[in-house]
Design an enzyme around this catalytic site. Structure first.
Site, PDB file in Angstrom:
ATOM      1  N   VAL A   1      28.747  -1.007  17.538  1.00  0.00           N
ATOM      2  CA  VAL A   1      28.904  -0.201  16.335  1.00  0.00           C
ATOM      3  C   VAL A   1      28.604  -1.105  15.151  1.00  0.00           C
ATOM      4  CG1 VAL A   1      30.501   1.488  17.274  1.00  0.00           C
ATOM      5  CG2 VAL A   1      31.387  -0.646  16.375  1.00  0.00           C
ATOM      6  N   SER A   2      28.019  -0.516  14.119  1.00  0.00           N
ATOM      7  CA  SER A   2      27.498  -1.318  13.021  1.00  0.00           C
ATOM      8  C   SER A   2      28.585  -1.930  12.146  1.00  0.00           C
ATOM      9  CB  SER A   2      26.563  -0.469  12.154  1.00  0.00           C
ATOM     10  OG  SER A   2      25.458  -0.050  12.912  1.00  0.00           O
ATOM     11  N   THR A   3      29.721  -1.267  12.013  1.00  0.00           N
ATOM     12  CA  THR A   3      30.803  -1.809  11.200  1.00  0.00           C
ATOM     13  C   THR A   3      32.108  -1.674  11.964  1.00  0.00           C
ATOM     14  OG1 THR A   3      31.384   0.273  10.129  1.00  0.00           O
ATOM     15  CG2 THR A   3      29.615  -1.009   9.116  1.00  0.00           C
TER      16      THR A   3
ATOM     17  N   GLN B   1      33.519   2.007  12.239  1.00  0.00           N
ATOM     18  CA  GLN B   1      32.935   3.021  13.091  1.00  0.00           C
ATOM     19  C   GLN B   1      33.651   3.089  14.436  1.00  0.00           C
ATOM     20  OE1 GLN B   1      28.763   1.898  13.164  1.00  0.00           O
ATOM     21  NE2 GLN B   1      28.252   3.704  11.963  1.00  0.00           N
TER      22      GLN B   1
END
Length: 208
Positions: A10-12, A15
């Protein structure tokens, strides 16, 4: 048949990874063999990804939800695919794209079709990210034109800034002396003073 692995990213840290995890668990990937990173795909300094790759061996099977989990751009996705399938000799299954299943079509034609699909999807994934960034930039620019300000609020200038700045621009004070009189950091005073000059309030040049 080797071991079965799954990878999610997940990008952050905000998320949720549930969607990817559920998809891997439906494929009966052992929970202990699911590796997860919670950071951007900006680079491949991802600890869990690197740990997983170091443990993969020939005939292992790797599940990922979508092709963009492998990299941040077209070149990186292709490079990681090459490392996994040719160097590590593992099979990969991309759940969002059934055509990307290296267990199928081990002959020349199957490999060719898989490579073509991979390159097209990698390009599409990178192009979509580029479009998203472009839309973000356009949205920010439109907001700025409407007067929306971004970043921290500006601190008010000292009450004596204007007269001291005028003395600096006229050459009576150095920037360091003027900053001290105003109780401001040197760089802040010089920046604000330069803005005043650019506004052409004072036509005379100052000195450092």
């Amino acid at each position: 048949m080797g071991n079965i692995y799954g990878y999610t990213r997940v990008s952050t840290r905000e998320q949720k990874e549930d969607r990817q995890l559920y998809a891997l668990m439906e494929m009966e990937v052992p929970r202990k063999n699911i590796y997860m990173d919670k950071q951007s795909g900006k680079n491949f300094e991802r600890p869990m990804y690197k740990r997983m790759v170091s443990r993969l061996k020939e005939e292992d099977l790797l599940y990922i939800k979508s092709i963009d989990r492998l990299g941040r751009n077209y070149e990186e996705i292709l490079e990681q695919w090459r490392i996994l399938t040719r160097d590590k000799k593992v099979d990969i299954v991309v759940l969002d794209m059934p055509l990307l299943d290296t267990r199928r079509g081990k002959d020349l034609m199957g490999t060719f079709l898989s490579d073509v699909v991979l390159q097209v999807l990698s390009f599409v994934a990178e192009n979509e990210r580029t479009n998203i960034r472009q839309r973000q930039r356009e949205g920010i620019e439109a907001a700025r034109r409407k007067g929306v300000r971004f970043g921290r609020p500006k601190k008010p200038l000292p009450d004596n800034f204007e007269p001291v700045c005028k003395r600096w621009i006229s050459g009576e004070l150095s920037c360091r002396e003027a900053a001290r009189l105003c109780g401001m950091p040197l760089t802040s005073f010089c920046r604000k003073g330069s803005e005043r000059k650019e506004e052409q309030k004072y036509p005379v040049s100052g000195h450092m």
